[in-house]
Design an enzyme around this catalytic site. Structure first.
Site, PDB file in Angstrom:
ATOM      1  N   GLY A 147      49.219  35.369  42.774  1.00 18.67           N
ATOM      2  CA  GLY A 147      50.289  35.679  43.789  1.00 18.67           C
ATOM      3  C   GLY A 147      50.402  34.610  44.846  1.00 18.67           C
ATOM      4  CD  GLU A 171      51.268  50.060  44.837  1.00 22.05           C
ATOM      5  OE1 GLU A 171      50.425  49.386  45.524  1.00 22.05           O
ATOM      6  OE2 GLU A 171      51.506  51.215  45.222  1.00 22.05           O
ATOM      7  CG  HIS A 219      45.706  43.106  42.018  1.00 22.49           C
ATOM      8  ND1 HIS A 219      45.330  43.861  43.230  1.00 22.49           N
ATOM      9  CD2 HIS A 219      45.110  41.826  42.300  1.00 22.49           C
ATOM     10  CE1 HIS A 219      44.476  43.418  44.055  1.00 22.49           C
ATOM     11  NE2 HIS A 219      44.293  42.265  43.159  1.00 22.49           N
ATOM     12  CE1 TYR A 267      38.613  50.500  45.556  1.00 25.06           C
ATOM     13  CE2 TYR A 267      40.361  49.725  47.116  1.00 25.06           C
ATOM     14  CZ  TYR A 267      39.578  50.577  46.724  1.00 25.06           C
ATOM     15  OH  TYR A 267      39.319  51.918  47.407  1.00 25.06           O
ATOM     16  CG  MET A 325      38.460  38.731  43.125  1.00 27.01           C
ATOM     17  SD  MET A 325      37.138  37.861  44.359  1.00 27.01           S
ATOM     18  CE  MET A 325      37.867  38.452  45.795  1.00 27.01           C
ATOM     19  CD  GLN A 363      36.602  33.804  44.477  1.00 24.72           C
ATOM     20  OE1 GLN A 363      36.665  33.470  43.396  1.00 24.72           O
ATOM     21  NE2 GLN A 363      37.686  34.647  45.166  1.00 24.72           N
ATOM     22  CE  LYS A 421      47.417  39.017  51.292  1.00 24.16           C
ATOM     23  NZ  LYS A 421      46.031  39.270  50.736  1.00 24.16           N
TER      24      LYS A 421
HETATM   25  P1  AMP Z   1      42.328  39.331  44.196  1.00 25.35           P
HETATM   26  O1  AMP Z   1      41.916  40.559  43.544  1.00 25.35           O
HETATM   27  O2  AMP Z   1      42.661  39.340  45.489  1.00 25.35           O
HETATM   28  O3  AMP Z   1      41.572  37.982  43.707  1.00 25.35           O
HETATM   29  O4  AMP Z   1      43.823  38.581  43.715  1.00 25.35           O
HETATM   30  C1  AMP Z   1      44.257  38.717  42.424  1.00 25.35           C
HETATM   31  C2  AMP Z   1      45.633  38.031  42.482  1.00 25.35           C
HETATM   32  O5  AMP Z   1      46.560  38.930  42.691  1.00 25.35           O
HETATM   33  C3  AMP Z   1      45.819  36.782  43.028  1.00 25.35           C
HETATM   34  O6  AMP Z   1      46.617  35.629  42.304  1.00 25.35           O
HETATM   35  C4  AMP Z   1      46.373  37.365  44.423  1.00 25.35           C
HETATM   36  O7  AMP Z   1      47.516  36.318  44.928  1.00 25.35           O
HETATM   37  C5  AMP Z   1      47.463  38.366  43.810  1.00 25.35           C
HETATM   38  N1  AMP Z   1      47.757  39.164  44.727  1.00 25.35           N
HETATM   39  C6  AMP Z   1      46.813  40.021  45.656  1.00 25.35           C
HETATM   40  N2  AMP Z   1      47.596  40.472  46.473  1.00 25.35           N
HETATM   41  C7  AMP Z   1      48.955  40.348  46.410  1.00 25.35           C
HETATM   42  C8  AMP Z   1      49.924  40.985  46.697  1.00 25.35           C
HETATM   43  N3  AMP Z   1      50.175  41.816  48.116  1.00 25.35           N
HETATM   44  N4  AMP Z   1      51.283  40.359  46.288  1.00 25.35           N
HETATM   45  C9  AMP Z   1      51.359  39.586  45.156  1.00 25.35           C
HETATM   46  N5  AMP Z   1      50.200  39.154  44.592  1.00 25.35           N
HETATM   47  C10 AMP Z   1      48.787  39.461  45.301  1.00 25.35           C
END
Ligand code: AMP
Length: 282
Positions: free
Chosen positions: A147, A35, A37, A32, A30, A61, A149
């Site tokens: 991730g 590290e 990502h 922004y 998404m 979502q 996460k």
């Molecule tokens: P998002 O932009 O929050 O939707 O995250 C995009 C992808 O990055 C998802 O698969 C998350 O699980 C992964 N991600 C976000 N934060 C972390 C983190 N701190 N460590 C590892 N992967 C991450």
């Protein structure tokens, strides 16, 4: 590295790569980017000939009272990070490109989504499954990187790919943290200096809980109680959930055994809702 905003541009580029016999890795985000990502993009670059990163704040979502409007965005910084990490293409569509007016088809799931974040965010995983499905159909990658996460999301996507016979390998990547332990998240930017300090109770609880399990504690209630106690020490923290589940079913467990996911979600004042977790195979 190219940045495109239409599905057809992604398809045409990927088709060209396919003609050359190149493999394609995909990292949905998404934006922004931080590290966390970056670690996904680098892993994808190491394992594929070309890597596509999508940057799309997916309205579907987000619940009506969630942070869609305020979700942080910075395409310029994101493109720098992706280019430096070796990505070949960013797909950055507008919502209208992804959801035309007559849109009415969804991918949904039972079971795995009736727990943890699925309970406090009832429309969340339908939005995730639908958009990930669409993105997979647009990019048609060999491998996609997610991730740990977002552990429930990772489990949901793995399940969806199996259930719907999608020919894509899902790769889970470890949680990247700040030096003091806080899991990196685009939403950390919502925190005030005081909130940022207090948010440390999430990782403290996660590390303490994990250590108890590694030391042999088998009783879920003992571990969760200790974790709750740590979180409740922060005056700004309000627990959404602190749970121990079987990672394959997302069902709560009383005795700690097998493949477990211990997941927490905590509101820090009205600044942010943060998540963290640990997974162990015992
Ligand atoms: P998002 O932009 O929050 O939707 O995250 C995009 C992808 O990055 C998802 O698969 C998350 O699980 C992964 N991600 C976000 N934060 C972390 C983190 N701190 N460590 C590892 N992967 C991450």
């Amino acid at each position: 590295m190219k940045i495109v905003s239409t599905k057809i541009d992604v398809r045409n580029q990927v088709k060209e790569w396919r003609k050359e016999g190149l493999t394609v890795g995909f990292v949905p985000t998404m934006g922004y980017l931080h590290e966390g990502h970056e670690s996904l993009v680098k892993r994808a670059v190491a394992e594929n000939d070309r890597v596509v990163v999508s940057i799309f704040v997916n309205p579907m979502q987000f619940g009506p009272k969630e942070d869609l409007a305020t979700y942080p965005r910075d395409l310029e910084a994101d493109s720098k990070l992706c280019e430096a990490a070796g990505a070949a293409l960013i797909f950055h569509p507008e919502p209208e490109e992804m959801y035309e007016e007559a849109f009415c088809s969804y991918v949904d799931m039972n079971g795995l989504t009736n727990a943890l974040c699925g309970l406090s965010r009832p429309v969340h995983f339908r939005g995730v499954c639908t958009v990930v499905n669409k993105l997979f159909n647009i990019v048609m990658p060999d491998k996609a990187y997610f991730g740990e996460k977002d552990a429930q999301q990772l489990a949901v996507v793995k399940r969806m790919v199996k259930d719907l016979d999608m020919d894509i390998e899902i790769v889970g990547c470890p949680i990247i943290r700040e030096e003091d332990g806080l899991a990196k998240s685009s939403r950390n930017t919502y925190l005030s200096p005081e909130g940022r300090k207090q948010a440390l109770v999430l990782s403290k609880a996660i590390f303490a809980g994990k250590q108890m399990v590694l030391d042999g504690e088998k009783d879920t209630s003992v571990v969760l109680k200790a974790m709750r106690d740590i979180i409740e020490k922060a005056s700004m923290a309000r627990i959404d959930y602190v749970e121990m589940v079987d990672v394959n079913t997302m069902k709560g467990i009383d005795t700690i055994q097998g493949e477990i996911l211990c997941a927490i979600a905590v509101y820090i004042g009205d600044e942010a809702r943060l998540i963290d977790n640990f997974m162990l195979s015992l």
